[in-house]
Design an enzyme around this catalytic site. Structure first.
Site: not given
Ligand SMILES: [Mg+2]
Length: 374
Positions: A107, A109, A299
């Site tokens: 991922d 960000d 996240d």
């Molecule tokens: Mg993320």
């Protein structure tokens, strides 16, 4: 796998063409995995019900700022037992991958870059970029992000990776039959291309409707729209929810999900980061392989779809980047992007040494063979 629509792009034109396969569009899942903190009941209320308070409650649930002191210690102990640090478990991870082809999914960000107030300023460090570049030398590596593909590419700036933007609805992967070959022509997969005009329309309406609320950022991610409320006063969350709802009620073919301080509006097709992971594995030629070992690091709630796919396949594992305990399908955890970088560097170093050892053994064998001939 869902019937797909693969279009080969012209790398020189800069224009990506895509056609749409109706079979790829299905009815919306009643409770998408990307909305774990939001119950099915709440989702129904969001789509049709009257209570704006439930929206605000969901926004709070998806955007925790602190944990209750009484349960923190207990939570942490249980969390670390069930989702130990991927750094502490590094040797076990390597051991599990022995003899298998590791494929990396990252991922962006909050995983490769820190979460910042202004989403346009979410830059990754040069050190992280260098680490990911080295990673891609040894393992097929893909970035899977909610951002539009062009935007995430402008942040990462590494041509040797594969990119899945808009939560996997805009994938630039390897061409069929090419497996992992540098310079191979890229293939595009855009299962929600018929929604493009609608997304542009909704983006403009959301910009207009939320204009008066201080701190709102509306981002057009090509196949989805993000309404960031990280900088919005919590007292204004109700008003924001009301405005977004007033826009969405005119678009039954779009659905809403929530991430950390962000409302995501996207097409009601059965496609997510988990499907993107499966698509990329298939494109790389690993669809039915038993010796593939995918590792997905993310996240966000939207990454859970990919973690879940790995659990169901019984291959590889997910790593959740989080400082606090969360419900997750991931097997391991890392605290923040700096730990992600350490983990990736250890992978690179392990692979480099492993290849060097293999090369040394090969050389010795050849020397023995040559001496026997003489
Ligand atoms: Mg993320």
């Amino acid at each position: 796998m869902t019937k797909q629509n693969v279009v080969v792009s012209d790398p020189n034109s800069g224009i990506n063409t895509a056609t749409f396969t109706a079979a790829a569009v299905q009815k919306p899942p009643p409770a998408p995995g990307s909305c774990i903190n939001i119950s099915r009941k709440t989702l129904v209320e969001i789509n049709s019900g009257p209570r704006i308070n439930s929206w605000v409650d969901s926004m709070r649930a998806s955007s925790p700022t602190h944990h209750k002191c009484t349960s923190l210690s207990e939570d942490n102990t249980s969390w670390m037992v069930h989702h130990p640090s991927a750094l502490d478990m590094f040797e076990q991870i390597i051991s599990a991958s022995k003899g298998k082809k590791m494929v990396m999914f990252l991922d962006y960000d909050g995983t490769l870059s820190p979460i910042v107030d202004d989403p346009d300023q979410a830059f990754m460090s040069d050190a992280m970029r260098g680490t990911v570049r080295k990673l891609a030398r040894y393992f097929p590596t893909a970035i899977v992000s909610g951002r539009c593909r062009d935007k995430v590419y402008s942040f990462v700036q590494l041509a040797e990776l594969y990119y899945a933007g808009s939560h996997g609805m805009d994938i630039e992967g390897p061409s069929k039959d090419s497996k992992y070959k540098k310079g191979a022509q890229a293939a595009l997969f855009q299962p929600a291309s018929e929604f493009l005009p609608m997304i542009v329309e909704v983006y403009k309406e959301l910009l207009d409707k939320t204009n008066s609320i201080n701190g709102v950022r509306v981002e057009n991610n090509k196949f989805c729209v993000s309404v960031h409320f990280r900088c919005v006063d919590e007292k204004k969350w109700g008003e924001l929810a009301q405005q977004v709802k007033s826009v969405l009620k005119e678009y039954p073919k779009l659905r809403l999900s929530q991430g950390r301080k962000v409302l995501e509006i996207r097409p009601t097709i059965k496609w997510d980061k988990g499907k993107a992971l499966e698509f990329l594995l298939e494109s790389l030629g690993y669809a039915n392989c038993t010796d593939v070992f995918p590792v997905y690091i993310g996240d966000d709630r939207t990454d859970e779809d990919a973690f879940k796919v790995l659990r169901e396949r019984g291959q590889g594992f997910g790593i959740l980047v989080s400082k606090t305990p969360k419900d997750t399908y991931a097997s391991y955890s890392l605290l923040e992007p700096s730990e992600v970088m350490i983990f990736l560097r250890r992978l690179v170093e392990w692979k480099r040494l492993s290849l060097r050892r293999q090369s040394k053994i090969q050389k010795q064998l050849e020397e023995i063979k040559a001496s026997l001939k003489n």
